[in-house]
Structure formats: C-alpha cells, structure tokens
Design an enzyme around this catalytic site. Structure first.
Site, short mmCIF file in Angstrom:
data_model
loop_
_atom_site.label_atom_id
_atom_site.label_comp_id
_atom_site.label_asym_id
_atom_site.label_seq_id
_atom_site.Cartn_x
_atom_site.Cartn_y
_atom_site.Cartn_z
N HIS A 131 0.84 -1.21 0.00
CA HIS A 131 0.00 0.00 0.00
C HIS A 131 0.88 1.26 0.00
O HIS A 131 0.66 2.18 -0.81
CB HIS A 131 -0.90 -0.04 1.25
CG HIS A 131 -1.83 1.12 1.38
ND1 HIS A 131 -3.15 1.07 0.98
CD2 HIS A 131 -1.64 2.36 1.88
CE1 HIS A 131 -3.73 2.23 1.23
NE2 HIS A 131 -2.83 3.04 1.77
N GLU A 132 1.86 1.29 0.88
CA GLU A 132 2.71 2.50 0.97
C GLU A 132 3.61 2.65 -0.25
O GLU A 132 3.81 3.77 -0.74
CB GLU A 132 3.55 2.49 2.25
CG GLU A 132 2.73 2.56 3.55
CD GLU A 132 1.72 3.70 3.59
OE1 GLU A 132 1.97 4.77 2.99
OE2 GLU A 132 0.66 3.53 4.22
N HIS A 135 1.56 4.21 -2.80
CA HIS A 135 1.51 5.68 -2.61
C HIS A 135 2.78 6.34 -3.13
O HIS A 135 2.74 7.41 -3.72
CB HIS A 135 1.37 6.02 -1.13
CG HIS A 135 -0.03 5.92 -0.60
ND1 HIS A 135 -1.14 6.29 -1.31
CD2 HIS A 135 -0.49 5.51 0.62
CE1 HIS A 135 -2.23 6.11 -0.57
NE2 HIS A 135 -1.87 5.61 0.61
N CYS A 142 -8.13 3.93 -3.02
CA CYS A 142 -9.07 3.32 -3.96
C CYS A 142 -10.38 3.02 -3.23
O CYS A 142 -10.36 2.53 -2.10
CB CYS A 142 -8.46 2.03 -4.50
SG CYS A 142 -9.54 1.13 -5.62
N CYS A 147 -9.25 -3.80 -2.75
CA CYS A 147 -8.01 -3.34 -3.41
C CYS A 147 -6.96 -2.98 -2.36
O CYS A 147 -7.28 -2.39 -1.33
CB CYS A 147 -8.30 -2.14 -4.30
SG CYS A 147 -6.81 -1.45 -5.06
N CYS A 166 -6.46 -3.56 -7.67
CA CYS A 166 -7.61 -3.74 -8.55
C CYS A 166 -7.16 -3.35 -9.97
O CYS A 166 -6.11 -2.71 -10.13
CB CYS A 166 -8.79 -2.88 -8.08
SG CYS A 166 -8.58 -1.13 -8.43
N CYS A 169 -6.14 0.35 -10.41
CA CYS A 169 -4.88 0.74 -9.76
C CYS A 169 -3.70 0.07 -10.45
O CYS A 169 -2.64 0.68 -10.60
CB CYS A 169 -4.92 0.39 -8.28
SG CYS A 169 -6.07 1.42 -7.34
ZN ZN Z 1 -2.97 4.95 2.21
ZN ZN Z 2 -7.77 -0.02 -6.57
#
Ligand code: ZN
Ligand code: ZN
Length: 196
Positions: A131-132, A135, A142, A147, A166, A169
């Site tokens: 996730h990071e 980013h 999202c 996701c 997803c 993304c």
């Molecule tokens: Zn975040």
């Molecule tokens: Zn997504």
C-alpha cells in the site's frame, strides 16, 4: 526499478524475506534489504508510547538511500508510530521525499488480544508495505474495499483487502508505464497531500 527495504532498529527477518519477494513480483522490482538504520533519536513520545513519523522520516533521510525516479525506499519499524493529527498509522508515505514507512506493532494479533499468528502478522506487514509503496508511486486511495490501495482505518480493513491491486490501480503502477513516464515527487506544493 529498485526498492530498498530499510529496517529501523531490530526487525523480524522472516517477514523481510517474504516482503522482498512480494514487492519484487508486484512491482517487477529489484528489492534489496539494507543494513538497519538506528531508531530515531528524540522521536519517541514517552506519554504516547509512540514514535513521531516525522522523526522516523528524518532518520531515514539521514541514513537510507535517497528516493529518486526509479528507486523507492520503505522503512520498517517494529514500534507504534503516530503522525500529526492521527492517533496512529499502520504506514505512511511522505510525498515530498518519497520515503515510505510501515509500523509493525499494530499488525500483531497480540495487540488486539488475539493469539499470536506469525503468518497473519507477515501478511498484514506485506499488505501495508505494498500500500505505501503504491503511494510512493503516486497512487491515491481506492474506493474498492478489496483493493490493496483501499484506506485501512482499522486492522479489519487491512485483513479484508487482497494482496493485489484492482485493475484500475494496476494500470497506474510503473510496470505498465515506461520508465520515462514514472511520476516524480517534486510536485507543486498545492498538489501535495499526505497519504496514510
Ligand atoms: Zn494509504
Ligand atoms: Zn484499486
């Protein structure tokens, strides 16, 4: 594409290997674990029992490789971390520098009075890390709950997510973009926002 994993203080080795493998696969990246950086001096708030994310980022800037166009840095700290205005963060990315971090304390089942489960702990760590790093490549949150770029308000949100992007993304991550078109961090100040 290169991603450096930077342990801050002492970090569980098995999770790091797993993390390196997943990041390498998802981002088609060469992933390297660096030597540990020290825990940030003066960054621990005794009253809160937490490190200040700003101090962790300063520590990374002083010790870790720099973030540049095709190089990302993810700090991993086995501690509880807060950011200004937030009680805690599972992870955080500084859009100004590109540094990302994950904090492991709240990923352990034991933190929620559940039985220890190393597989679940590592899975959560990998999800937060992806996730990071997402980013750090400029992806925003999202709306799809499954996701990996969905925002985790609680650990249940993290557990609900799949360890993948997803389709929408996925299209935005660099393996689908030529290296020349990679997002650059030095965005104008008005477009900068913090990602959690
Ligand atoms: Zn975040
Ligand atoms: Zn997504």
């Amino acid at each position: 594409m290169k991603i450096y994993l930077v342990p801050i203080g002492s970090v569980h080795g098995q999770c790091l290997d797993y993390l390196a493998e997943v990041l390498s696969r998802l981002f088609s990246a060469d992933v390297a674990v660096t030597q540990s950086c020290p825990l940030p001096q003066g960054g621990f708030d005794e009253d809160r029992g937490q490190y200040d994310a700003a101090a962790v980022f300063r520590g990374l800037a002083a010790c870790a490789p720099i973030c540049k166009k095709e190089q990302r840095v993810l700090g991993i700290i086995d501690a509880d971390v807060y950011a200004q205005g937030l009680d805690f963060v599972f992870g955080l990315t500084d859009p100004r520098t590109g540094y990302a971090l994950i904090a492991l304390t709240r990923l352990r089942p034991e933190f929620y009075s559940a039985a220890g489960n190393n597989a679940l702990f590592c899975e959560r760590g990998v999800k937060e890390a992806v996730h990071e790093v997402g980013h750090s490549f400029g992806l925003a949150h999202c709306p799809q709950a499954s996701c990996i770029m969905h925002f985790s308000k609680t650990i249940a949100d993290t557990d609900r997510k799949d360890l993948k992007f997803c389709p929408a993304c996925q299209q935005k991550i660099p393996q689908k973009i030529s290296a020349r078109k990679l997002p650059i961090f030095e965005a104008p100040a008005k477009t900068r926002r913090k990602f959690y």
